[in-house]
Scaffold this motif. Structure first.
Motif, mmCIF file in Angstrom:
data_model
loop_
_atom_site.group_PDB
_atom_site.id
_atom_site.type_symbol
_atom_site.label_atom_id
_atom_site.label_comp_id
_atom_site.label_asym_id
_atom_site.label_seq_id
_atom_site.Cartn_x
_atom_site.Cartn_y
_atom_site.Cartn_z
ATOM 1 N N ILE A 134 -5.367 33.866 11.673
ATOM 2 C CA ILE A 134 -5.491 33.603 13.327
ATOM 3 C C ILE A 134 -5.020 35.069 13.770
ATOM 4 O O ILE A 134 -4.017 35.411 13.430
ATOM 5 N N ILE A 135 -5.840 35.539 14.753
ATOM 6 C CA ILE A 135 -5.088 36.688 15.632
ATOM 7 C C ILE A 135 -4.939 36.005 16.882
ATOM 8 O O ILE A 135 -5.866 35.856 17.558
ATOM 9 N N HIS A 136 -3.770 36.373 17.684
ATOM 10 C CA HIS A 136 -3.400 35.986 18.779
ATOM 11 C C HIS A 136 -2.446 36.647 19.456
ATOM 12 O O HIS A 136 -1.561 36.883 19.062
ATOM 13 N N ASP A 137 -2.784 37.156 21.014
ATOM 14 C CA ASP A 137 -1.940 37.787 21.557
ATOM 15 C C ASP A 137 -0.528 37.098 21.681
ATOM 16 O O ASP A 137 -0.697 36.222 22.343
ATOM 17 N N ALA A 138 0.403 37.997 21.946
ATOM 18 C CA ALA A 138 1.770 37.429 22.051
ATOM 19 C C ALA A 138 1.821 37.007 23.622
ATOM 20 O O ALA A 138 2.809 36.426 23.703
ATOM 21 N N VAL A 139 0.967 37.345 24.276
ATOM 22 C CA VAL A 139 1.119 37.400 25.845
ATOM 23 C C VAL A 139 0.179 36.195 26.423
ATOM 24 O O VAL A 139 -0.248 36.303 27.404
ATOM 25 N N ARG A 140 -0.129 35.306 25.372
ATOM 26 C CA ARG A 140 -0.739 34.082 25.656
ATOM 27 C C ARG A 140 -0.181 32.872 25.447
ATOM 28 O O ARG A 140 -0.641 32.290 24.275
ATOM 29 N N PRO A 141 0.793 32.439 26.172
ATOM 30 C CA PRO A 141 1.690 31.573 25.694
ATOM 31 C C PRO A 141 0.788 29.935 25.743
ATOM 32 O O PRO A 141 1.500 29.149 24.962
#
Ligand SMILES: Nc1ccn([C@@H]2O[C@H](COP(=O)(O)OP(=O)(O)OP(=O)(O)O)[C@@H](O)[C@H]2O)c(=O)n1
Ligand SMILES: O=C(CO)[C@H](O)[C@H](O)COP(=O)(O)O
Length: 429
Positions: A134-141
């Motif tokens: 999974i790739i997920h931006d750290a700034v999408r909480p």
């Protein structure tokens, strides 16, 4: 006990952390995640990169890590940060007790940071290479289990998958003189959001093949999978909460959303006194029109109340403790001890409203008030916000109902605002 409570919506009963995380299904493949967190947050401005900005006292990235950490089938969470933030990230992991989290050093662009995260699975023999990453931006909480599960399942089937949203604004292109050249038909296009998921080899190979231009200027992992691994990603409509914290106002929006989520569940605890039970029942019924879920318990609190610990695990951060008279706040003290023991307040402030039925002429009032204020000051240091509320108990049912309405309004305001300035204050309904 470790705290498993977290900040997610959509719990079916609200009091089980598994249920709170959404679907119970397992993807039946090995899954790990990479969270790129190596940016500087130029568009937000200010000295602190946005992933480390505090929301209700806690760094934004901790909320995102927690959102993934609570999904038991995600084996490892690689958090990629710039070299100068490695120590900060280590201290966040320690302070908030994050598990299964590994820190990697990022690069000069988002793609370079993601690539660096992916390489961890190959170069570190202690971390097993997953089938799906999974790739997920750290700034999408605000990512929830449901959408993560969907993209993982689609990645398993199609090789790549990503969440999308309808466009908010129309996309236009300008000509060199700064005038409109053409506009796109908004209905035909979608905004690419996160999370995305890939068969590991597909995205790893794409990153290996792509050129410096892709790595420095590219913004879309799905595009790399298409261009270099000939994989057409499956697109999945996601919920509106997937937005990326980008500008300063997004921090305020994130704070409001977190407050909204944590104010949705309240647990009302009464001692066994008949008046307290009756008031508890009335408050329970009245609060139902203010918050999503109200759970009531009549019990004698003891240090190891398993029942309460389960409630905390189910992400309840708001407690109302009702006892008959103000001079008796041992129940509240007992509840404070239990709350302290759970450690749940490490992740979010806990609001505890100590409700008493009393009248203000009671002789015990002033002496007890001092101890109450002292207790409130003490537990505030542990992120437990203690407030007092006096309900003038009346035999007249109609009047009591009116008082319950006022009390429910005050309780809801305290829970929603979570205002540390009012800690230790006594309100009167
Ligand atoms: N060199 C970089 C740049 C970005 N990111 C991460 O990629 C995610 C999405 O990128 P973006 O929102 O653009 O973050 P920033 O690059 O920090 O913001 P800005 O473009 O405003 O500078 C963020 O979690 C960010 O930390 C990263 O890991 N490494
Ligand atoms: O929305 C996305 C889908 O891939 C990415 O989060 C986005 O492309 C990040 O780009 P940037 O760093 O320019 O904000």
């Amino acid at each position: 006990m470790e705290s498993g409570a977290s900040l997610q919506k959509g719990s079916s009963d609200g009091y089980s952390s598994e249920a709170a995380a959404g679907s119970q299904e397992q993807p039946l493949v090995s899954v790990s995640a990479v969270l790129p967190a190596g940016g500087t947050g130029e568009r937000m401005g200010g000295g602190t990169p946005k992933q480390f900005c505090r929301i209700l006292g806690r760094p934004l990235i901790s909320y995102t890590v927690q959102a993934l950490e609570r999904i038991s089938w995600i084996s490892h969470i690689i958090v990629v940060v710039s070299i100068e933030n490695v120590e900060i990230m280590k201290s966040i992991v320690k302070q908030y007790g994050h598990k299964r989290t590994i820190i990697a050093e990022g690069g000069t662009s988002r793609h370079r940071s993601i690539f660096s995260g992916l390489k961890m699975f190959v170069k570190n023999s202690l971390i097993q290479k997953p089938e799906v990453v999974i790739i997920h931006d750290a700034v999408r909480p605000f990512v929830e289990k449901d959408i993560i599960f969907k993209v993982v399942m689609a990645a398993k089937e199609y090789g790549a998958a990503g969440a999308i949203r309808p466009l908010v604004s129309t996309v236009i292109a300008s000509s060199p003189d700064g005038c409109l050249d053409h506009s796109l038909d908004r209905a035909k296009y979608r905004a690419s959001e996160m999370p995305q998921a890939f068969l590991f080899d597909i995205i790893h190979q794409a990153y290996h093949q792509c050129n410096d231009y892709d790595l420095d200027y590219g913004t879309e992992c799905l595009h790399l999978a298409l261009k270099y691994s000939k994989t057409n990603a499956k697109l999945i409509e996601g919920p509106p909460d997937l937005w990326k914290v980008t500008y300063k106002q997004d921090l305020y929006a994130a704070e409001s959303l977190i407050k909204e989520i944590i104010s949705q569940q309240v647990c009302v605890i009464t001692d066994m006194n008949e008046n307290a039970v009756q008031t508890g029942f009335l408050l329970h019924e009245t609060l139902k029109s203010h918050v999503k879920l109200v759970k009531s318990l009549s019990l004698i609190l003891c240090k190891d109340s398993n029942h309460l610990q389960n409630i905390l695990l189910g992400q309840c951060y708001n407690f109302i403790c009702i006892s008959d008279i103000l001079s008796n706040f041992q129940e509240t003290q007992q509840l404070v001890k239990i709350l302290e023991k759970t450690n749940a307040s490490v992740l979010s402030s806990i609001v505890l409203i100590s409700v008493h039925m009393d009248d203000l002429e009671n002789a015990a009032f002033s002496s007890e008030m001092h101890s109450f204020v002292e207790l409130a000051k003490e537990v505030k240091k542990k992120n437990i916000f203690l407030y007092g509320l006096i309900i003038h108990y009346q035999q007249d049912n109609l009047k009591l109902q009116e008082t319950a309405e006022t009390a429910a309004t005050l309780i809801t305001a305290l829970i929603r605002d979570r205002n540390p300035a009012f800690v230790g204050q006594l309100l009167v309904a």
